[in-house]
Design an enzyme around this catalytic site. Structure first.
Site, PDB file in Angstrom:
ATOM      1  CE  LYS A 107      32.886  33.149  37.071  1.00  0.00           C
ATOM      2  NZ  LYS A 107      34.252  33.396  36.594  1.00  0.00           N
TER       3      LYS A 107
HETATM    4  P1  NAD Z   1      40.010  31.494  45.549  1.00  0.00           P
HETATM    5  O1  NAD Z   1      38.768  31.118  46.237  1.00  0.00           O
HETATM    6  O2  NAD Z   1      41.013  30.436  45.252  1.00  0.00           O
HETATM    7  O3  NAD Z   1      40.766  32.667  46.347  1.00  0.00           O
HETATM    8  C1  NAD Z   1      40.121  33.852  46.711  1.00  0.00           C
HETATM    9  C2  NAD Z   1      41.040  34.605  47.691  1.00  0.00           C
HETATM   10  O4  NAD Z   1      40.432  35.861  47.997  1.00  0.00           O
HETATM   11  C3  NAD Z   1      41.265  33.898  49.014  1.00  0.00           C
HETATM   12  O5  NAD Z   1      42.582  34.153  49.467  1.00  0.00           O
HETATM   13  C4  NAD Z   1      40.244  34.557  49.925  1.00  0.00           C
HETATM   14  O6  NAD Z   1      40.592  34.485  51.304  1.00  0.00           O
HETATM   15  C5  NAD Z   1      40.329  35.984  49.416  1.00  0.00           C
HETATM   16  N1  NAD Z   1      39.135  36.779  49.743  1.00  0.00           N
HETATM   17  C6  NAD Z   1      37.834  36.397  49.728  1.00  0.00           C
HETATM   18  N2  NAD Z   1      37.050  37.402  50.131  1.00  0.00           N
HETATM   19  C7  NAD Z   1      37.862  38.447  50.384  1.00  0.00           C
HETATM   20  C8  NAD Z   1      37.660  39.771  50.833  1.00  0.00           C
HETATM   21  N3  NAD Z   1      36.426  40.223  51.098  1.00  0.00           N
HETATM   22  N4  NAD Z   1      38.742  40.558  50.980  1.00  0.00           N
HETATM   23  C9  NAD Z   1      39.982  40.105  50.727  1.00  0.00           C
HETATM   24  N5  NAD Z   1      40.249  38.863  50.294  1.00  0.00           N
HETATM   25  C10 NAD Z   1      39.197  38.049  50.133  1.00  0.00           C
HETATM   26  O7  NAD Z   1      39.557  32.220  44.184  1.00  0.00           O
HETATM   27  P2  NAD Z   1      40.414  32.423  42.855  1.00  0.00           P
HETATM   28  O8  NAD Z   1      40.103  31.319  41.932  1.00  0.00           O
HETATM   29  O9  NAD Z   1      41.830  32.760  43.206  1.00  0.00           O
HETATM   30  O10 NAD Z   1      39.684  33.715  42.228  1.00  0.00           O
HETATM   31  C11 NAD Z   1      40.014  35.051  42.626  1.00  0.00           C
HETATM   32  C12 NAD Z   1      39.523  36.011  41.566  1.00  0.00           C
HETATM   33  O11 NAD Z   1      40.115  35.686  40.295  1.00  0.00           O
HETATM   34  C13 NAD Z   1      38.002  36.009  41.316  1.00  0.00           C
HETATM   35  O12 NAD Z   1      37.595  37.309  40.940  1.00  0.00           O
HETATM   36  C14 NAD Z   1      37.861  35.071  40.121  1.00  0.00           C
HETATM   37  O13 NAD Z   1      36.654  35.292  39.393  1.00  0.00           O
HETATM   38  C15 NAD Z   1      39.087  35.480  39.328  1.00  0.00           C
HETATM   39  N6  NAD Z   1      39.539  34.498  38.350  1.00  0.00           N
HETATM   40  C16 NAD Z   1      39.869  33.228  38.718  1.00  0.00           C
HETATM   41  C17 NAD Z   1      40.318  32.337  37.764  1.00  0.00           C
HETATM   42  C18 NAD Z   1      40.769  30.942  38.114  1.00  0.00           C
HETATM   43  O14 NAD Z   1      41.319  30.260  37.234  1.00  0.00           O
HETATM   44  N7  NAD Z   1      40.612  30.490  39.347  1.00  0.00           N
HETATM   45  C19 NAD Z   1      40.415  32.733  36.417  1.00  0.00           C
HETATM   46  C20 NAD Z   1      40.091  34.042  36.081  1.00  0.00           C
HETATM   47  C21 NAD Z   1      39.654  34.910  37.058  1.00  0.00           C
END
Ligand code: NAD
Length: 418
Positions: A107
């Protein structure tokens, strides 16, 4: 059950310790599995558009490489630090092993609020960070992907920077790329599609009808927004979603596709979406829904609010949204938790497919990608559910036991280089 203090690294170590205890691993193997193989911190100097110099801190952790090259996203977020990146890298190790993908876990991230940077500043920052990582990453070494605050454009800049430094095009150095430079059909929605498949598997396991299921989703980003849309399209009622600025609620159900268009048309937040009431992120976690999907950041369900969670099933779209103490409270209350390393494993599954297609220079249709994704998700879910049932342990511990035992086995088979 071992307890911890609440940070992401602490939660990850507690989960490993529970699996190690259940598997009967010796102390040496437990220590080997806990310790990151490589952790680097880099300085990322950024010349702002106004001529000011700003020096940011970036990280990359390769937690374990016993089963294959490192794999894991890159996060741009102000609270990113080495401990968080170490935890996220460890979860990637178990996730890849659980999903049956030949990767280790890694990561990376930069402690920055990307929203305060212009597109040109984001590009300069990304390229400088990528240049620092060139000796460490590569299609056979460590393969980054998007995470919180990064996207397919970020991956394109990293791929271009790496390819320029090495003197040849290396599409397989990152996944989650745009289609025009070796991305995979179906990658953009893969994590969310996997979340939807995990929700449906949990509904089947608990004898629930998707058409009578209400869902609340925290985080309306890359994972949460499409998970909302796929669940809505598959017949569930998505009644609440949120982002960093707050949430919206409509007990009759929201239309996620319309909300996605609303944001694409320029709205900065879901808050204020017509036909909804505003709620806070805290309220959303405590809503009386069937399925709660935390899909934002880690540590949002803690010892403080675990008693007030009313959902019957929690599917972890985010990595590490439940602290170790909260996990125990929820487990004692009989709430089914589909853990992150399983629930959001669809993203890394299709990243793997993207890498395989890049290496072969032969690309699959979206249907082929989705069919293979469904097969991997269903296999991983049923293996974890079977172990949980036969050994009387939680889905989280079962998923960790499967992932951890596969990595331990790889170490034993490879032996120790003196
Ligand atoms: P992103 O940046 O696209 O979206 C994050 C979302 O969370 C946004 O809507 C943001 O406004 C919101 N957010 C941020 N801080 C916040 C808070 N304090 N309270 C409430 N909402 C909040 O990120 P993503 O890629 O959707 O990732 C989200 C989660 O999923 C993370 O934990 C990431 O590690 C995990 N994840 C992502 C992927 C991927 O393919 N993108 C894969 C596996 C896991």
């Amino acid at each position: 059950m071992i307890l911890g203090s609440g940070s992401a690294w602490d939660t990850a170590c507690v989960q490993l310790a529970n699996a190690a205890q259940h598997l009967g691993l010796d102390d040496g193997m437990h220590e080997l599995l806990r310790t990151p193989r490589r952790s680097i911190t880099v300085s990322v100097p950024l010349l702002r558009d106004d001529g000011q110099l700003m020096v940011l801190t970036g990280y990359r952790v390769q937690h374990n490489l016993a089963r294959g090259p490192g794999k894991g996203g890159i996060r741009y977020h102000p609270s990113t630090d080495l401990d968080e990146v170490k935890a996220l890298a460890m979860w990637m190790t178990w996730k890849c092993a659980l999903m049956g993908i030949p990767y280790g876990g890694a990561k990376g991230g930069i402690a920055v609020e990307p929203g305060m940077l212009s597109r040109q500043e984001r590009e300069r920052m990304t390229r400088r960070y990528a240049a620092e990582l060139v000796p460490l990453i590569g299609p056979e070494k460590d393969i980054p992907a998007p995470d919180v605050g990064t996207d397919e454009q970020t991956m394109a800049w990293i791929m271009d920077t790496y390819s320029t430094h090495t003197g040849h095009i290396a599409t397989g150095v990152v996944t989650g790329k745009p289609l025009s430079i070796g991305g995979s059909a179906g990658r953009a929605g893969a994590t969310s599609r996997g979340v939807q498949l995990a929700v449906f598997a949990a509904l089947r396991q608990t004898g629930r009808d998707p058409h009578e299921t209400t869902v609340a989703i925290q985080g309306f980003g890359k994972v949460g927004a499409l998970a909302a849309q796929y669940l809505h399209d598959a017949g569930c009622r998505v009644v609440a979603v949120s982002d960093v600025k707050g949430g919206v609620h409509n007990p009759q159900g929201l239309n996620p596709a319309a909300l996605i268009r609303h944001l694409a048309d320029g709205a900065e937040t879901v808050v204020g979406f017509p036909g909804t009431d505003s709620i806070t992120n805290d309220d959303l976690i405590e809503l009386g829904v069937d399925v709660l999907i935390p899909a934002a950041l880690e540590g949002v369900i803690t010892i403080e609010n675990a008693d007030r969670v009313r959902a019957k099933i929690i599917v972890e779209g985010a990595n590490g949204p439940i602290t170790a103490e909260a996990d125990r409270i929820l487990d004692d209350r009989g709430i089914l938790i589909v853990p992150d390393i399983l629930a959001n494993g669809g993203g890394v599954a299709v990243s793997y497919f993207e890498w395989v297609q890049d290496i072969q220079a032969y690309f699959w249709s979206e249907d082929e990608v989705n069919d293979r994704l469904a097969a991997l998700m269903e296999r991983a879910y049923s293996e974890a559910a079977m172990l949980a049932t036969t050994q009387g342990i939680s889905m989280r511990n079962a998923a960790h036991c499967i992932g951890v035992s596969r990595v331990a086995e790889a170490h034993r088979t490879r032996g120790l280089y003196p």
